[in-house]
Design a protein around this motif. Structure first.
Motif, mmCIF file in Angstrom:
data_model
loop_
_atom_site.group_PDB
_atom_site.id
_atom_site.type_symbol
_atom_site.label_atom_id
_atom_site.label_comp_id
_atom_site.label_asym_id
_atom_site.label_seq_id
_atom_site.Cartn_x
_atom_site.Cartn_y
_atom_site.Cartn_z
ATOM 1 N N THR A 287 -20.924 -14.720 -30.926
ATOM 2 C CA THR A 287 -19.748 -15.585 -30.954
ATOM 3 C C THR A 287 -18.714 -15.053 -29.976
ATOM 4 N N HIS A 288 -18.220 -15.964 -29.152
ATOM 5 C CA HIS A 288 -17.181 -15.649 -28.167
ATOM 6 C C HIS A 288 -15.913 -16.417 -28.517
ATOM 7 N N THR B 212 -20.396 -20.300 -30.584
ATOM 8 C CA THR B 212 -21.470 -19.458 -31.079
ATOM 9 C C THR B 212 -22.771 -19.894 -30.420
ATOM 10 N N TYR C 76 -18.366 -15.399 -14.740
ATOM 11 C CA TYR C 76 -17.158 -14.774 -15.289
ATOM 12 C C TYR C 76 -16.017 -14.841 -14.283
ATOM 13 N N ILE D 214 -13.197 -14.679 -21.853
ATOM 14 C CA ILE D 214 -13.987 -14.897 -23.057
ATOM 15 C C ILE D 214 -14.353 -13.529 -23.628
ATOM 16 N N HIS D 215 -14.113 -13.347 -24.926
ATOM 17 C CA HIS D 215 -14.365 -12.069 -25.595
ATOM 18 C C HIS D 215 -15.419 -12.238 -26.683
ATOM 19 N N VAL D 216 -16.280 -11.269 -26.794
ATOM 20 C CA VAL D 216 -17.261 -11.253 -27.886
ATOM 21 C C VAL D 216 -16.537 -10.807 -29.153
ATOM 22 N N ASP E 245 -26.226 -10.081 -23.806
ATOM 23 C CA ASP E 245 -25.072 -10.274 -22.934
ATOM 24 C C ASP E 245 -25.500 -10.730 -21.538
ATOM 25 N N SER F 146 -13.484 -21.000 -29.991
ATOM 26 C CA SER F 146 -14.669 -20.154 -30.126
ATOM 27 C C SER F 146 -15.949 -20.938 -29.893
#
Length: 148
Positions: free
Chosen positions: A110-111, A90, A46, A56-58, A32, A88
């Protein structure tokens, strides 16, 4: 995987387990931190992403453990975005011990881009795609078109 160095760190005592090696879950944190630094390198911290109205989310993390690092070891973390879809992306990740280059961990993350207000998936902005493609020697699959 031979990936460009994005982030480096020295293993802190608190990041090791009873066996004296980096606790496996800390590689997710290292991954991360590497992603965060990658975003800063391409000009999208961010805070910048949030200011643009998206987030953006994992949604998936995959790490294979190949070696061990201990307290005080210096680590080098590499990352490249491999694919960019509609909403998305990756990224490929590697961690190596700096002094001898031993591979410690490798995998993907992947986000999914989401609208900051609704948290529904949204298209990854073209400007972000272009920044990723310009930063990498090998542009990610789909960076220009937004294909899935």
């Amino acid at each position: 995987m031979d990936l460009p160095t994005i982030w480096e760190n020295r293993v802190r005592f608190e990041e090791t387990d009873r066996q004296g090696v980096v606790f496996y879950a800390n590689y997710v944190t290292f991954q991360d931190e590497t992603v965060s630094q990658f975003f800063r390198e391409i000009g999208y911290s961010y805070a910048d992403i949030e200011a643009a109205g998206w987030d953006i989310h994992v949604v998936n993390v995959d790490i294979d453990y190949r070696g061990q690092a201990g307290f005080g070891d210096e680590l080098t973390h590499g990352l490249r975005v491999a694919t960019v879809g509609e909403s998305s992306m990756t990224s490929e990740y590697v961690a190596r011990r700096t002094d001898d280059g031993v591979l410690l961990a490798e995998g993907t993350v992947t986000h999914v881009a989401v609208d900051a207000d609704t948290e529904e998936p949204t298209r990854i902005p073209d400007e972000f795609r272009a920044a990723v493609a310009a930063f990498q020697d090998d542009p990610p699959e789909g960076a220009e078109s937004g294909e899935r």
